[in-house]
Structure formats: C-alpha cells, structure tokens
Design an enzyme around this catalytic site. Structure first.
Site, PDB file in Angstrom:
ATOM      1  N   GLU A  35       0.820  -1.202   0.000  1.00  0.00           N
ATOM      2  CA  GLU A  35       0.000   0.000   0.000  1.00  0.00           C
ATOM      3  C   GLU A  35       0.860   1.261   0.000  1.00  0.00           C
ATOM      4  OE1 GLU A  35      -4.070  -0.581   2.164  1.00  0.00           O
ATOM      5  OE2 GLU A  35      -2.531  -1.581   3.348  1.00  0.00           O
ATOM      6  N   GLU A  68      -4.060  -9.350   3.446  1.00  0.00           N
ATOM      7  CA  GLU A  68      -4.999  -8.977   4.514  1.00  0.00           C
ATOM      8  C   GLU A  68      -6.177  -9.934   4.654  1.00  0.00           C
ATOM      9  OE1 GLU A  68      -2.854  -5.079   3.784  1.00  0.00           O
ATOM     10  OE2 GLU A  68      -3.408  -6.860   2.658  1.00  0.00           O
TER      11      GLU A  68
END
Length: 243
Positions: free
Chosen positions: A101, A121
């Site tokens: 990210e 995730e």
C-alpha cells in the site's frame, strides 16, 4: 541535497519493518517535513535492512489494541491525497500488505529482483484499506482482484509486467537507480513537475475516504480480525466465524 532529491530511510528491520504506531507517525512526519521544504524536489523512501521492505501492519500491535485509530497515525498525508512532490520508492525487499500500500501511494517504483509483493490482509480477516483497494486504478481489474482476493504473492518481475513497477534491478542498484530517477525529475522546473503530477494522478487519487472508513470499520472491529491476528501470532490457521 544536490538537485533536491532527498532519500529517506526508516523502519524497524528487527520486526520486518512492520507498521506500528510510531513507525506510521514517523513516516507521516517525514513526508510532512519534505512537503514543507522547498529545497526538496523529490522524495526517495527506502527501508532499513535488505531483506524485507515492509511486512505490513504490525498484527501484534493491532491485537494489543494500540492501532485502534489507524487513519490518525500519519500515513494519510500521502496515501489519502495526492502528495505534491514526486515520490520514487526504492523497494529493497519484500513488500506485503501495508508495504504494498505504501508502494501504491508512490509515483515511481524501483524494486529489487528478489522482492515479492502481496496483499495478504484477507488471509487475516482484514482489508487493505489504506490504499490497497485502489489497486485497480494502477493495474487491470482482474489482476487486482486476483491479488486482493487470494492474498497470493507475486514477484517484482510480475508486477513490472502488470505495469506497476518501473524498474527491476539487482538489490545493490535499487537505491542508486531510484536516486537517479529522482535526480532527473529534480532537474526540471518544480512548478511544472508539480502541476504535471497533479493533472496526471489527480483523478486516480480521488476517493471517498469517509465511505471507505464506514465500510472498513466493521471489518477491523470484527471477531474475525482479532482471530486472524491471534492466529498469526500463534502460527496457526485461523478459525473464521464470519463476524
């Protein structure tokens, strides 16, 4: 600082540069200072150590409750808006979860040949909410969904084929290559560079963060999220309950 290209190194190599509160606040502060410094024409972040660029969110800190307000820990200064100066990230090791990210928040990416990337995730009952869900803005939707829904790892070469990584080089050449790109940018007119970046990425950076936060909050507060973190800490498979 020469042409105004300023390398930044941060991290906690002993913890695979996982993102805890102090690390995220430190990153936010570093970018805030770089934004205010008129002598800085480009920012080149890299990480401490040479094996892992960033292992993502520190799940032990999350499990301990010290990351209850992730959005307020400083990363938003460049993940949730268009940072005005070019960012050339020198990815000197594996980048997963929050590490990827961070990469997505940057403009140009230089990666080591040995680096691997992923958004794991979902395997921990969480969401790549600090920019990972914007991956379809950078690569084709089907490929973004594959990464986001499977949590699978991919190589730097594969991400380069997808069009996300600009240069794949030997590990020793990552930072010099990133600095060279930064120097080329810093030699140009700063106002022209800023407006060019703003026009090119402005639309891609647009996001309804209020809506995203509302959708994400129940996931991060769920029993599954805590189970995923516990399973990681205990080195076992998670036992999902769907809430």
């Amino acid at each position: 600082m020469g042409l105004g290209c300023q390398p930044r190194s941060t991290g906690r190599p002993q913890a695979a540069n996982a993102l805890d509160g102090p690390t995220m606040s430190g990153l936010g502060h570093a970018f805030e200072q770089a934004e205010k410094d008129d002598d800085v024409r480009a920012v080149v972040p890299t990480a401490a150590g040479d094996r892992v660029f960033c292992a993502g969110l520190d799940l032990r800190a999350f499990l301990a409750g010290s990351l209850s307000d992730i959005s307020g820990l400083g990363l938003g200064i460049f993940t949730r808006r268009t940072f005005p100066k070019p960012i050339i990230e020198a990815i000197n090791g594996t980048a997963v979860g929050g590490g990827l990210e961070l990469a997505l928040a940057c403009d140009l990416l230089v990666a080591a040949e040995t680096a691997r990337f992923g958004l794991p995730e979902v395997s921990r009952g969480l969401i790549a909410a600090e920019g990972g869900t914007r991956l379809p803005q950078r690569i084709p939707l089907a490929l973004a969904l594959e990464l986001g829904l499977t949590g699978a790892m991919v190589s730097a070469a594969r991400l380069s084929e997808m069009g996300l990584v600009n240069r794949v080089v030997p590990a020793a050449e990552v930072l010099p290559t990133a600095l060279e790109l930064g120097g080329q940018i810093a030699a140009n007119g700063p106002l022209a560079v800023r407006v060019t970046k703003d026009l090119m990425v402005g639309e891609l950076a647009a996001a309804d963060w209020g809506g995203i936060a509302a959708a994400v909050a129940p996931v991060f507060g769920s029993e599954d999220a805590r189970e995923g973190a516990r399973a990681f800490a205990e080195r076992r498979a998670p036992r999902w309950i769907g809430r």
